[in-house]
Design an enzyme around this catalytic site. Structure first.
Site, PDB file in Angstrom:
ATOM      1  N   ARG A 152     -34.470 -42.145 -22.601  1.00  0.00           N
ATOM      2  CA  ARG A 152     -33.521 -41.858 -21.742  1.00  0.00           C
ATOM      3  C   ARG A 152     -32.242 -41.311 -22.192  1.00  0.00           C
ATOM      4  NH1 ARG A 152     -34.301 -43.126 -16.261  1.00  0.00           N
ATOM      5  NH2 ARG A 152     -32.078 -43.372 -16.103  1.00  0.00           N
ATOM      6  N   ASP A 167     -26.201 -45.537 -15.824  1.00  0.00           N
ATOM      7  CA  ASP A 167     -26.929 -46.504 -15.374  1.00  0.00           C
ATOM      8  C   ASP A 167     -26.367 -47.854 -15.390  1.00  0.00           C
ATOM      9  OD1 ASP A 167     -29.208 -44.913 -14.692  1.00  0.00           O
ATOM     10  OD2 ASP A 167     -29.888 -45.059 -16.647  1.00  0.00           O
TER      11      ASP A 167
END
Length: 240
Positions: A152, A167
């Site tokens: 990611r 996140d």
């Protein structure tokens, strides 16, 4: 990034060909190689494990297949690489480690099975990592989680790279609540501030919500707080 995964169960990694990781491989952002290290066994029956010296329960993975597999990997790429041993006793994997691994050009994951590893296999590793204080059947699922979390942070893998940095855990706070259409559903409404168009107030609301969620669910993460955040937490504690 090149990623090699040494495992006895290569079919388990079919999931990595799906979703974002599958697209990342199609784009050439990730070069993923799943290797069954059993093929490096010199035993005529291709055994990779044996009983422990000194007695004890279970079977241990032998060093020879891992060393031969790493010899071949190093012949193909003599450059720097991080070799990660999936180990319940290892350092707890988290978002910061994922971000750190994403800076590398080559990762190798060593997936254990059975009772454990021959101690000499540990000499191949640069990192010993764990996904928690529990034991699972093998390192495959842990490796998949780490690859996904690390990928990611590789530029181009996510449609919006900023998502990885907002996140949960990226700034020691859990992610703030999010909403989409419709504005009201079964009596539950989107908070007015998110509809206001005032980006400064939205940012402040999101930060406070993230702080409150972390305070309620993971207070252990709140190690470094500004004076303003400390004041908010004190207010919440007084209102209990």
């Amino acid at each position: 990034m090149k990623i090699d995964i040494l495992t006895l169960f290569p079919k388990m990694f079919a999931a990595l060909d799906e979703s974002l990781l599958g697209k990342a491989q199609e784009k050439g952002l990730i070069d993923l190689n799943i290797c069954d290290f059993r093929k490096y066994s010199t035993d005529k029956h291709h055994h990779v494990d044996d009983t422990p010296y000194g007695g004890g329960a279970g079977m241990l993975l032998q060093p020879q297949p891992f060393y031969r597999a790493m010899d071949e990997i190093n012949e193909q790429d003599a450059g720097r690489k991080r070799v990660i041993l999936l180990d319940p006793a290892g350092q707890r994997f988290d978002q910061n480690i994922a971000q750190d691994l994403a800076q590398e050009q080559h990762l190798v994951f060593l997936c254990g099975h059975y009772e454990g590893f021959d101690q000499r296999i540990e000499n191949l590793a640069t990192d010993h990592l764990s996904i928690g204080d529990f034991v699972i059947t093998g390192g495959e699922m842990a490796a998949m989680m780490m690859v996904d979390a690390t990928a990611r942070f590789i530029p181009g893998v996510l449609g919006n790279q900023a998502s990885a940095y907002s996140d949960s855990f990226s700034d020691n706070l859990l992610e703030y609540p999010q909403y989409t259409r419709p504005v009201e559903y079964r009596g539950m409404k989107v908070p007015d501030v998110l509809l206001s168009g005032n980006h400064q107030k939205i940012a402040q609301w999101r930060h406070e919500q993230a702080l409150y969620k972390t305070y309620c669910q993971r207070p252990d993460l709140l190690t470094e707080l500004s004076s303003a955040d400390q004041k908010l937490i004190q207010q919440w504690q007084n209102n209990k």
